[in-house]
Design an enzyme around this catalytic site. Sequence first.
Site, short mmCIF file in Angstrom:
data_model
loop_
_atom_site.label_atom_id
_atom_site.label_comp_id
_atom_site.label_asym_id
_atom_site.label_seq_id
_atom_site.Cartn_x
_atom_site.Cartn_y
_atom_site.Cartn_z
N LEU A 189 0.89 -1.15 0.00
CA LEU A 189 0.00 0.00 0.00
C LEU A 189 0.93 1.20 0.00
O LEU A 189 1.73 1.36 0.93
CB LEU A 189 -0.89 -0.02 1.24
CG LEU A 189 -2.06 0.97 1.29
CD1 LEU A 189 -3.01 0.78 0.12
CD2 LEU A 189 -2.81 0.84 2.61
N ASP A 190 0.88 2.03 -1.04
CA ASP A 190 1.94 3.02 -1.22
C ASP A 190 1.94 4.08 -0.11
O ASP A 190 0.97 4.25 0.63
CB ASP A 190 1.90 3.64 -2.63
CG ASP A 190 0.64 4.42 -2.92
OD1 ASP A 190 -0.09 4.76 -1.97
OD2 ASP A 190 0.37 4.68 -4.10
N LYS A 191 3.04 4.78 -0.01
CA LYS A 191 3.30 5.72 1.10
C LYS A 191 2.21 6.77 1.28
O LYS A 191 1.80 7.05 2.40
CB LYS A 191 4.67 6.37 0.89
CG LYS A 191 5.14 7.22 2.05
CD LYS A 191 6.55 7.72 1.80
CE LYS A 191 7.06 8.55 2.95
NZ LYS A 191 8.46 9.02 2.70
#
Length: 256
Positions: free
Chosen positions: A117-119
């Site tokens: 889950l991207d930053k």
Amino acid sequence: MEEQLKLFAEKMGEEKSTRINKYLSEIGYCSRRAADNLILQNRVTINGVVPEMGTKIVTGDLVKVDGKLVSVPDEKPVYIAFNKPVGIVCTTDTKVEKNNIIDYIKYPKRIFPIGRLDKPSEGLILLTSDGDIVNKILRARNNHEKEYIVAVNKPITGEFLKKMRNGVPVLDTITRKCQVDQLDRNRFKIVLTQGLNRQIRRMCDYLDYKVVKLKRVRIMNIDLDLPVGKWRYLSEMEMQEINKLIASSSKTHFED
């Protein structure tokens, strides 16, 4: 103590031989390719002996990398749901990335995230110590649904919804058809069954929309029910349902 560990492990069922690179992959230590490199660099030992490429291990063997025991054979796998805050990076490489998910949770045993889950995104992510189930979940395709609530920078149109549902060009492919429902003027819900890098953001970019907020609210049968930054163990009932959903999924292995 190591001898006690080995004796205990030898009591755990039938002996099953596994190539050392495959073993390191399945426990989630690294990819098979990375394991091969570790073996070539003489950084792996089996019962104190540096193995050759292709060496197999059996139940009870003590495997170390750089002198450290990489797993304890009698440990029960751990399965965790976590509500990731914005700014936390989903990596197990604690030396490279600050604000990484492992340091944030501070779980006392080795765990790793299932997928990413991207930053800039927040919401549900699963973590485990079970490398086998990671491979199966990521291979599960239509049974590995992920649901997101997305806010964009301008009003949503019917044309936008239609194109998002039917697929748009992303990373040299066309995204799979998916469920997309408008929630209000600037928000929609989307359910994906594939995991291209930054997929939703890239889909929106292609249609000249910018994602303002992205939150994952469900993975398979697991709904987000935690405050931001908190985690919990998956229940036995939740794990039973996950195992049903991935029952037809064959094993794969980690790759770089």
